[in-house]
Design an enzyme around this catalytic site. Structure first.
Site, PDB file in Angstrom:
ATOM      1  N   HIS A 182      46.684  -7.406  62.993  1.00  0.00           N
ATOM      2  CA  HIS A 182      45.262  -7.338  63.326  1.00  0.00           C
ATOM      3  C   HIS A 182      44.551  -6.133  62.722  1.00  0.00           C
ATOM      4  O   HIS A 182      43.337  -6.005  62.846  1.00  0.00           O
ATOM      5  CB  HIS A 182      45.071  -7.315  64.844  1.00  0.00           C
ATOM      6  CG  HIS A 182      45.448  -6.007  65.477  1.00  0.00           C
ATOM      7  ND1 HIS A 182      46.744  -5.637  65.662  1.00  0.00           N
ATOM      8  CD2 HIS A 182      44.693  -4.990  65.934  1.00  0.00           C
ATOM      9  CE1 HIS A 182      46.776  -4.431  66.220  1.00  0.00           C
ATOM     10  NE2 HIS A 182      45.548  -4.007  66.395  1.00  0.00           N
TER      11      HIS A 182
HETATM   12  C1  UD1 Z   1      41.225  -2.067  68.860  1.00  0.00           C
HETATM   13  C2  UD1 Z   1      41.748  -0.669  68.522  1.00  0.00           C
HETATM   14  C3  UD1 Z   1      43.148  -0.771  67.940  1.00  0.00           C
HETATM   15  C4  UD1 Z   1      44.073  -1.575  68.807  1.00  0.00           C
HETATM   16  C5  UD1 Z   1      43.437  -2.926  69.105  1.00  0.00           C
HETATM   17  C6  UD1 Z   1      44.282  -3.787  70.003  1.00  0.00           C
HETATM   18  C7  UD1 Z   1      39.961   0.862  67.769  1.00  0.00           C
HETATM   19  C8  UD1 Z   1      39.425   1.598  66.598  1.00  0.00           C
HETATM   20  N1  UD1 Z   1      40.914  -0.038  67.501  1.00  0.00           N
HETATM   21  O1  UD1 Z   1      41.098  -2.766  67.631  1.00  0.00           O
HETATM   22  O2  UD1 Z   1      43.671   0.524  67.804  1.00  0.00           O
HETATM   23  O3  UD1 Z   1      45.292  -1.766  68.160  1.00  0.00           O
HETATM   24  O4  UD1 Z   1      42.160  -2.703  69.716  1.00  0.00           O
HETATM   25  O5  UD1 Z   1      43.737  -5.019  70.172  1.00  0.00           O
HETATM   26  O6  UD1 Z   1      39.530   1.093  68.880  1.00  0.00           O
HETATM   27  N2  UD1 Z   1      37.031  -9.133  69.742  1.00  0.00           N
HETATM   28  C9  UD1 Z   1      36.927 -10.263  70.489  1.00  0.00           C
HETATM   29  N3  UD1 Z   1      37.168 -10.177  71.830  1.00  0.00           N
HETATM   30  C10 UD1 Z   1      37.512  -9.007  72.428  1.00  0.00           C
HETATM   31  C11 UD1 Z   1      37.610  -7.847  71.638  1.00  0.00           C
HETATM   32  C12 UD1 Z   1      37.375  -7.937  70.299  1.00  0.00           C
HETATM   33  O7  UD1 Z   1      36.623 -11.326  69.999  1.00  0.00           O
HETATM   34  O8  UD1 Z   1      37.729  -9.006  73.666  1.00  0.00           O
HETATM   35  C13 UD1 Z   1      36.785  -9.239  68.281  1.00  0.00           C
HETATM   36  C14 UD1 Z   1      35.370  -8.921  67.922  1.00  0.00           C
HETATM   37  O9  UD1 Z   1      34.992  -9.745  66.882  1.00  0.00           O
HETATM   38  C15 UD1 Z   1      35.439  -7.499  67.442  1.00  0.00           C
HETATM   39  C16 UD1 Z   1      36.839  -7.445  66.815  1.00  0.00           C
HETATM   40  O10 UD1 Z   1      37.623  -8.323  67.613  1.00  0.00           O
HETATM   41  O11 UD1 Z   1      34.447  -7.153  66.554  1.00  0.00           O
HETATM   42  C17 UD1 Z   1      37.452  -6.083  66.815  1.00  0.00           C
HETATM   43  O12 UD1 Z   1      37.457  -5.501  68.118  1.00  0.00           O
HETATM   44  P1  UD1 Z   1      37.464  -3.907  68.298  1.00  0.00           P
HETATM   45  O13 UD1 Z   1      37.565  -3.553  69.718  1.00  0.00           O
HETATM   46  O14 UD1 Z   1      36.355  -3.315  67.511  1.00  0.00           O
HETATM   47  O15 UD1 Z   1      38.774  -3.452  67.536  1.00  0.00           O
HETATM   48  P2  UD1 Z   1      40.244  -4.088  67.521  1.00  0.00           P
HETATM   49  O16 UD1 Z   1      40.479  -4.625  66.172  1.00  0.00           O
HETATM   50  O17 UD1 Z   1      40.480  -4.960  68.699  1.00  0.00           O
END
Ligand code: UD1
Length: 382
Positions: free
Chosen positions: A219
């Protein structure tokens, strides 16, 4: 604060990997009695399967406050959390802000607490990938620099923090609190055959897969945001699925990128079981019983090490070197050809055994609370 008042601790969580670290600490706070712990959820992760299911399975209490910030760019997300946390901290004036891990919620919270001059304890301090392309590395550097108590998972972290000018008296080696959660829940781990059957696989096929499979999670932006890199890795996995079934638990961003890049054909094939993000008990079972794990996650490198499962980490660096030096982890690099080679070697070799690192023993949360208690006792005597 007088010596009879409970110590007010604001415990911050935001994203999935925070939940398994905070759960055992909150439990010890509750049992201790000398603390008034409040749980604040930033809302960085919000999908049921990224969030609610972990609260339920890990026995986390309903947050006292949910900031509901949701997704956005790195800056938008961090800024939204900061603005809302400032209000919350000003209203509550906690005696301590407790942070875990390295996600954007951690960074936002440390900035707000430091500006309001509220002491901060950081659990999982001193880990470094030395790679500023990873948003988490920036979060780690800033969080540690501004924290008052640095609680570490491995001894090498102390030398790193000392080299960055952090005082030795602020650093405490407490072990790995995420492993507290692994040990506390192993009995509830769900066999992977059940997980696949619950996601629509034929029961007989699910049982066959369970005997021998590769568990995959990818991811990180560096692996999934560039269609060429993503396509390269998926092609290697598609070829692998003809030798050994693949259970791929897909983070929402990974699924979105696969669809946007038109790569669904690579994962939509027999032997390739793409499932949504699993619950904690399901993921624990899927990890424990895997023949091999292929991942770019930080936490899984540690979980595979304590479970004795070989892990191939598809990254150029790791902030968790002890999983390589002592555990079952191998750093593969991010090139698809390197993954192909590492898989061939790992699947033909004997199962790599490692040892469980020092203080990854299921009791880190007690030590963390002990350090916090001693910190406030010393303050009383100042
Ligand atoms: C975040 C953490 C990462 C961790 C990961 C675990 C940071 C910089 N990164 O990354 O260290 O390994 O979480 O999952 O904080 N999204 C959804 N539903 C959700 C959450 C996210 O659909 O409940 C999608 C959204 O499109 C969002 C993308 O995932 O833009 C990324 O989510 P984000 O929280 O920005 O970072 P992660 O890649 O999840």
């Amino acid at each position: 604060m007088t010596h009879t008042d409970p110590i007010r601790v604001a415990c911050i969580v935001g994203a999935r990997p925070n939940f398994m670290k905070m759960a055992p600490i909150l439990k010890v706070f509750r049992e201790h009695g000398g603390f008034a712990a409040r749980l604040i959820h930033t809302g960085q992760h919000y999908d049921v399967e990224m969030n609610a299911v972990f609260f339920q399975q890990l026995g986390l209490p309903e947050p006292d406050l949910n900031l509901e910030v949701g997704s956005g760019t790195q800056t938008e997300q961090t800024a939204r959390i900061m603005m809302k946390l400032e209000q919350a901290f000003k209203a509550q004036r906690p005696d301590l802000v407790l942070l875990v891990g390295d996600v954007n919620s951690t960074l936002a919270a440390v900035l707000v607490a430091a500006k309001l001059r509220i002491p901060v304890a950081h659990v999982e301090a001193g880990l470094r990938s030395f790679d500023l392309d990873m948003p988490e590395e920036i979060n780690r550097l800033v969080t540690d620099r501004l924290s008052d108590l640095l609680l570490t998972t491995e001894r090498a972290a102390e030398a790193q923090l000392r080299s960055e000018g952090i005082a030795a008296t602020a650093i405490h080696f407490v072990g790995n609190v995420m492993i507290d959660t692994v040990f506390a829940n192993l009995e509830k781990a769900v066999p992977v055959a059940e997980t696949l059957a619950a996601r629509g696989s034929d029961a007989e096929i699910a049982r066959t897969v369970a005997a021998r499979y590769a568990l995959v999670t990818l991811h990180r932006p560096s692996n999934v945001d560039d269609p060429q890199q993503l396509g390269g890795l998926l092609s290697v996995l598609a070829a692998l699925s003809e030798r050994i079934p693949i259970v791929f638990t897909m983070h929402p961003r990974t699924r979105a990128r696969i669809e946007a890049a038109g790569l669904t054909g690579l994962v939509d094939r027999p032997g390739f079981f793409a499932v949504p993000p699993l619950s904690y008990f399901e993921m624990l079972g899927a990890t424990r019983d895997a023949t091999i794990v292929v991942t770019d996650s930080g936490g899984l490198q540690e979980e595979t090490t304590v479970l004795g499962v070989p892990c191939l980490t598809v990254r150029n660096n790791t902030e968790r070197p002890i999983t390589i030096d002592e555990g079952t982890n191998t750093l593969v690099g991010s090139a698809p050809s390197a993954l192909e080679k590492a898989l061939a070697t790992a699947l033909s070799a004997d199962r790599r055994s490692g040892k469980i690192p020092e203080l990854w023993d299921g009791h880190a949360a007690e030590r963390i609370v002990g350090v916090i208690e001693a910190y406030f006792a010393a303050k009383q005597n100042e």
